[in-house]
Scaffold this active site. Structure first.
Site, mmCIF file in Angstrom:
data_model
loop_
_atom_site.group_PDB
_atom_site.id
_atom_site.type_symbol
_atom_site.label_atom_id
_atom_site.label_comp_id
_atom_site.label_asym_id
_atom_site.label_seq_id
_atom_site.Cartn_x
_atom_site.Cartn_y
_atom_site.Cartn_z
ATOM 1 N N HIS A 65 34.686 45.541 76.101
ATOM 2 C CA HIS A 65 34.126 46.768 76.655
ATOM 3 C C HIS A 65 34.802 48.006 76.072
ATOM 4 C CE1 HIS A 65 31.804 45.273 80.423
ATOM 5 N NE2 HIS A 65 31.707 44.411 79.426
ATOM 6 N N ASP A 66 36.056 47.897 75.732
ATOM 7 C CA ASP A 66 36.748 49.017 75.096
ATOM 8 C C ASP A 66 36.157 49.290 73.712
ATOM 9 O OD1 ASP A 66 38.767 51.010 74.639
ATOM 10 O OD2 ASP A 66 39.849 49.555 73.416
ATOM 11 N N SER A 75 40.362 53.490 75.363
ATOM 12 C CA SER A 75 39.775 54.476 76.277
ATOM 13 C C SER A 75 39.398 53.835 77.607
ATOM 14 C CB SER A 75 38.555 55.147 75.638
ATOM 15 O OG SER A 75 37.605 54.194 75.207
ATOM 16 N N ASN A 93 31.821 48.655 84.475
ATOM 17 C CA ASN A 93 33.248 48.356 84.399
ATOM 18 C C ASN A 93 33.960 48.286 85.743
ATOM 19 O OD1 ASN A 93 33.223 48.177 81.621
ATOM 20 N ND2 ASN A 93 33.891 50.271 81.265
ATOM 21 N N PRO A 160 26.056 46.198 76.198
ATOM 22 C CA PRO A 160 24.942 45.251 76.293
ATOM 23 C C PRO A 160 24.819 44.724 77.716
ATOM 24 C CG PRO A 160 26.790 44.272 75.129
ATOM 25 C CD PRO A 160 27.113 45.719 75.286
ATOM 26 N N HIS A 190 31.442 33.866 77.236
ATOM 27 C CA HIS A 190 30.989 33.569 78.591
ATOM 28 C C HIS A 190 31.447 32.195 79.060
ATOM 29 C CE1 HIS A 190 27.437 36.652 78.326
ATOM 30 N NE2 HIS A 190 28.617 37.227 78.483
ATOM 31 N N THR A 191 32.170 31.492 78.223
ATOM 32 C CA THR A 191 32.758 30.232 78.663
ATOM 33 C C THR A 191 33.874 30.469 79.678
ATOM 34 O OG1 THR A 191 33.744 28.151 77.926
ATOM 35 C CG2 THR A 191 34.496 30.127 76.813
ATOM 36 N N ASP A 243 30.399 28.846 83.357
ATOM 37 C CA ASP A 243 30.130 27.466 82.947
ATOM 38 C C ASP A 243 30.988 26.546 83.811
ATOM 39 O OD1 ASP A 243 32.640 26.846 81.781
ATOM 40 O OD2 ASP A 243 31.952 27.089 79.737
#
Length: 319
Positions: A65-66, A75, A93, A160, A190-191, A243
């Site tokens: 995300h940074d 930031s 966030n 996203p 995403h694991t 998962d």
């Protein structure tokens, strides 16, 4: 990317252009000025993981995300001040966590090498350690970033979203110099972790005019999610693991995706075009292939440059 995810909002246009990847970074940047840097960061991550198994997912998502907003300039670590609402308080966030790990690592590093190491580099190293200490691969992190001085919550609309389709995802990633292969490899993050109901509610209730549940989702899997996340869910922390092995870095995410057991629309989107579907199958069949691609893509992400200008002494405030 990532874990403890809430629904995000995607816009097609960016408020400002994304910088090109950093070229001046080096894996041995601090070899002479702060040789114990990586040991200190790894220790901070290990110590936190002893008490909280969700730390790796938090750190990996935080780094992603940074870098996706103003480049990798830390930031996302800045605190809101006065009328300025910072990135960490933007809607996507608010569920980020484990900031204390970076704070503790920075404190230890400053004690050894005052004013030398950027918060952005510490975050990049912590994300790498989060993966490695969860059973995943390790890699040499390119270092030499500077910390930024600007952080705005409104900019987080560029991240996203779990509801994104493949065209939106491709556009979002390509604007940052990332390919479709990077998209599929990084989705493997995403694991690790957990997702709140709000980020996949669209797939299990009122999906479209003719289906209450997304027809691409495994029916029994969808039923289990609906039992945890009813239509008018009032449990704020309710959700599901990303998962079956949410604290182990493995390729189970891809296997689940092929079985119709992914959580997000953005996950399912990877199966809607031949190129990304082929990569999903490749990574589901080979942990080694996934890890190799993931490392390559993580290094690319970590090299997205920001407008960093300083070495923050406190990661939460500008100097």
């Amino acid at each position: 990317m990532t874990a403890n995810i809430v629904a995000l909002v995607l816009v097609a246009l960016l408020y400002f252009p994304i910088s090109s990847p950093v070229s001046a970074l080096s894996s041995n940047y601090y070899d002479k000025t702060c040789p114990q840097l990586e040991t200190k960061v790894t220790y901070a991550v290990q110590k936190a993981m002893m008490n909280d198994k969700t730390v790796p997912a938090g750190l990996l998502r935080m780094h992603f995300h940074d870098c996706f907003i103003r480049g990798c300039d830390a930031s996302v670590l800045l605190a809101s001040k006065g009328k300025n609402k910072a990135e960490k308080d933007g809607p996507p966030n608010v569920s980020l966590h484990a900031f204390y790990v970076i704070r503790n690592a920075k404190k230890d590093v400053e004690a050894l090498c005052p004013g030398v190491v950027s918060c952005a580099d510490i975050l990049a190293l912590a994300a790498r350690d989060a993966v490695a200490l969860s059973g995943g691969p390790t890699w040499d992190v390119p270092k030499g970033r500077k910390d930024g001085r600007i952080s705005k919550a409104n900019d987080t609309v560029q991240l996203p979203a779990p509801v994104s389709n493949i065209s939106e995802l491709q556009r979002n990633f390509s604007q940052r110099g990332l390919s479709m292969k990077d998209l599929v490899a990084l989705s493997g993050g995403h694991t690790l972790g957990f997702a709140h109901c709000s980020s996949f509610q669209n797939r299990i209730h009122n999906f479209d005019a003719t289906h209450d549940i997304d027809p691409t989702m495994n029916p029994s899997f969808a039923a289990s999610l609906r039992s945890v996340c009813p239509m008018h869910n009032k449990v704020k922390k309710a959700g599901a693991n990303l998962d079956p092995s949410p604290v182990a870095f493995d390729n189970a995410y891809y296997k689940m995706l092929l079985q119709g057991k992914s959580l997000f629309s953005s996950d399912q989107a990877l199966l809607t075009v031949p190129k990304t579907k082929k990569l999903v199958s490749k990574f589901a069949a080979s942990q080694k292939a996934f890890e190799k691609a993931f490392v390559r893509s993580m290094i690319k992400v970590s090299r997205i440059s920001g407008a960093g200008q300083e070495i923050r002494l406190d990661c939460e405030v500008v100097n």
